[in-house]
Design a protein around this motif. Structure first.
Motif, PDB file in Angstrom:
ATOM      1  N   ASN A  13       0.887  -1.174   0.000  1.00 13.79           N
ATOM      2  CA  ASN A  13       0.000   0.000   0.000  1.00 13.79           C
ATOM      3  C   ASN A  13       0.917   1.215   0.000  1.00 13.79           C
ATOM      4  O   ASN A  13       1.474   1.585   1.027  1.00 13.79           O
ATOM      5  N   LYS A  15       0.251   4.247  -0.406  1.00 13.29           N
ATOM      6  CA  LYS A  15      -0.342   5.468   0.169  1.00 13.29           C
ATOM      7  C   LYS A  15      -0.058   6.667  -0.735  1.00 13.29           C
ATOM      8  O   LYS A  15      -0.011   6.533  -1.940  1.00 13.29           O
ATOM      9  N   HIS A  98      -9.598   1.566   4.366  1.00 17.10           N
ATOM     10  CA  HIS A  98      -8.344   1.706   5.111  1.00 17.10           C
ATOM     11  C   HIS A  98      -8.564   2.646   6.298  1.00 17.10           C
ATOM     12  O   HIS A  98      -9.326   3.608   6.192  1.00 17.10           O
ATOM     13  N   GLU A 170      -5.994  -4.732  10.322  1.00 13.56           N
ATOM     14  CA  GLU A 170      -4.967  -3.724  10.576  1.00 13.56           C
ATOM     15  C   GLU A 170      -5.291  -2.960  11.861  1.00 13.56           C
ATOM     16  O   GLU A 170      -6.085  -2.012  11.845  1.00 13.56           O
ATOM     17  N   ALA A 174      -1.053   0.064  15.218  1.00 15.04           N
ATOM     18  CA  ALA A 174       0.174  -0.547  14.675  1.00 15.04           C
ATOM     19  C   ALA A 174       0.552   0.037  13.313  1.00 15.04           C
ATOM     20  O   ALA A 174       1.607  -0.284  12.779  1.00 15.04           O
ATOM     21  N   ILE A 175      -0.323   0.875  12.750  1.00 11.51           N
ATOM     22  CA  ILE A 175      -0.070   1.358  11.386  1.00 11.51           C
ATOM     23  C   ILE A 175       0.892   2.539  11.380  1.00 11.51           C
ATOM     24  O   ILE A 175       0.621   3.574  11.993  1.00 11.51           O
ATOM     25  N   GLY A 176       2.019   2.331  10.726  1.00  5.85           N
ATOM     26  CA  GLY A 176       3.007   3.397  10.578  1.00  5.85           C
ATOM     27  C   GLY A 176       3.658   3.817  11.887  1.00  5.85           C
ATOM     28  O   GLY A 176       4.324   4.845  11.958  1.00  5.85           O
ATOM     29  N   GLY A 215       0.184  -3.610   9.486  1.00  8.51           N
ATOM     30  CA  GLY A 215       0.545  -2.707  10.586  1.00  8.51           C
ATOM     31  C   GLY A 215       1.988  -2.927  10.962  1.00  8.51           C
ATOM     32  O   GLY A 215       2.298  -3.864  11.696  1.00  8.51           O
ATOM     33  N   SER A 216       2.865  -2.094  10.372  1.00 10.45           N
ATOM     34  CA  SER A 216       4.302  -2.180  10.646  1.00 10.45           C
ATOM     35  C   SER A 216       4.886  -3.564  10.369  1.00 10.45           C
ATOM     36  O   SER A 216       5.814  -3.990  11.045  1.00 10.45           O
ATOM     37  N   LEU A 235      -0.712  -6.714   4.361  1.00  4.16           N
ATOM     38  CA  LEU A 235      -0.874  -5.433   3.667  1.00  4.16           C
ATOM     39  C   LEU A 235       0.221  -4.531   4.229  1.00  4.16           C
ATOM     40  O   LEU A 235       0.262  -4.261   5.435  1.00  4.16           O
ATOM     41  N   GLY A 237       2.600  -1.162   4.309  1.00  4.37           N
ATOM     42  CA  GLY A 237       2.728   0.260   3.996  1.00  4.37           C
ATOM     43  C   GLY A 237       4.187   0.634   3.795  1.00  4.37           C
ATOM     44  O   GLY A 237       4.770   0.428   2.729  1.00  4.37           O
ATOM     45  N   GLY A 238       4.794   1.179   4.831  1.00  5.20           N
ATOM     46  CA  GLY A 238       6.160   1.708   4.762  1.00  5.20           C
ATOM     47  C   GLY A 238       7.153   0.784   4.072  1.00  5.20           C
ATOM     48  O   GLY A 238       7.914   1.216   3.189  1.00  5.20           O
TER      49      GLY A 238
HETATM   50  P1  PGA Z   1       2.491   0.285   7.658  1.00  5.53           P
HETATM   51  O1  PGA Z   1       1.066   0.509   6.947  1.00  5.53           O
HETATM   52  O2  PGA Z   1       3.020  -1.024   7.140  1.00  5.53           O
HETATM   53  O3  PGA Z   1       3.318   1.466   7.243  1.00  5.53           O
HETATM   54  O4  PGA Z   1       2.240   0.231   9.121  1.00  5.53           O
HETATM   55  C1  PGA Z   1       0.194  -0.551   6.742  1.00  5.53           C
HETATM   56  C2  PGA Z   1      -1.065  -0.040   6.099  1.00  5.53           C
HETATM   57  O5  PGA Z   1      -1.495   1.060   6.433  1.00  5.53           O
HETATM   58  O6  PGA Z   1      -1.651  -0.719   5.234  1.00  5.53           O
END
Ligand code: PGA
Length: 256
Positions: A13, A15, A98, A170, A174-176, A215-216, A235, A237-238
């Motif tokens: 993702n 973003k 999301h 998610e 834990a996200i970002g 989530g991370s 899924l 992100g970073g």
């Molecule tokens: P993250 O994001 O891996 O940067 O925590 C995950 C997401 O938002 O899908």
């Protein structure tokens, strides 16, 4: 529950990151690194990068997704993109619900449901995101909340359509943040989601549905997370913005 019945999916993702030249560079770097993946590999990218990335992945095993879509087919919705517009381009996946859309853009369980149905009607595969806030977890309502989000999002979705749905658990905390759920926490909630699917659609559907953790997730912690019996990929992100890290996660999911 039988993990062998379903395919792990690792979806990036991106973003709101990457201009078109940057997107091309990233996807070209990812391509050779994931060519032998034993799991499904998806890049969900900003609308402006879809055409570039679709062109770049031709002949490869990487599938392309968008990060959102509107629920109406067309009309006076300035700034929005419909599911049909995505499908016509050759986009295969779309992320719906999301937590960043829920937190910053007024997305509700009801609009998540409408978008999910519109995306499925257009023939897209949906990566449906659910997850609790930190306060929900502290209040001990994670299971109920995630079950509720799942139920409302899938209202009016047929068993046949469900085959085109992936659920991403998610946890918002834990996200970002660099704070990952432990493998046990991730598995526990993914199992709650699977049990919710079983209640709604029966055991076969529950056994077959892909449930990701997000989530991370990163190159270091992915192996432990995706090895959990109810976690079928991630899924990302970073870490999806760095080709070697994303490839390491794909590799972890390939090993299972
Ligand atoms: P993250 O994001 O891996 O940067 O925590 C995950 C997401 O938002 O899908």
């Amino acid at each position: 529950m039988n993990k062998a019945l379903r395919k792990a999916v690792i979806a990036g993702n991106w973003k709101m990151n990457k201009t078109r030249p940057e997107a091309k560079e990233l996807v070209e770097a990812i391509k050779p690194l994931v060519a032998d993946a034993g799991c499904e590999v998806v890049a969900c990218v900003p609308f402006t990068n879809l055409e570039t990335v679709l062109e770049a992945v031709k002949g490869s095993n990487i599938k392309v997704g968008a990060e959102n879509c509107h629920f109406e087919k067309s009309g006076a919705f300035t700034g929005e993109i419909s599911a049909d517009m995505l499908a016509e381009m050759g986009v295969e996946y779309v992320i719906i619900g999301h937590s960043e859309r829920r937190q910053y853009f007024g997305e509700t369980d009801e609009t998540v449901n409408k978008r999910t149905r519109a995306a499925l009607a257009a023939g897209l595969k949906v990566i449906l995101c659910v997850g609790e806030m930190l306060a929900d977890r502290e209040n001990g309502i994670t299971d109920e909340l995630v079950a509720m989000q799942t139920k409302i999002a899938l209202k009016g979705v047929s068993a046949e359509e469900l085959k085109n749905v992936i659920i991403a658990y998610e946890p918002v905390w834990a996200i970002g943040t660099g704070k990952t759920a432990t493998a046990e926490q991730a598995n526990e909630v993914c199992a709650v989601i699977r049990a919710t699917i079983e209640k709604l659609y029966g055991k076969e559907a529950a056994d077959g549905i892909t449930i990701q953790y997000g989530g991370s997730m990163n190159a270091k912690n992915a192996a432990e997370l995706v090895a959990q019996p109810d976690v079928d990929g991630g899924l990302i992100g970073g870490a999806s913005l760095k080709a070697p890290d994303f490839a390491a996660i794909v590799e972890a999911a390939t090993r299972g």
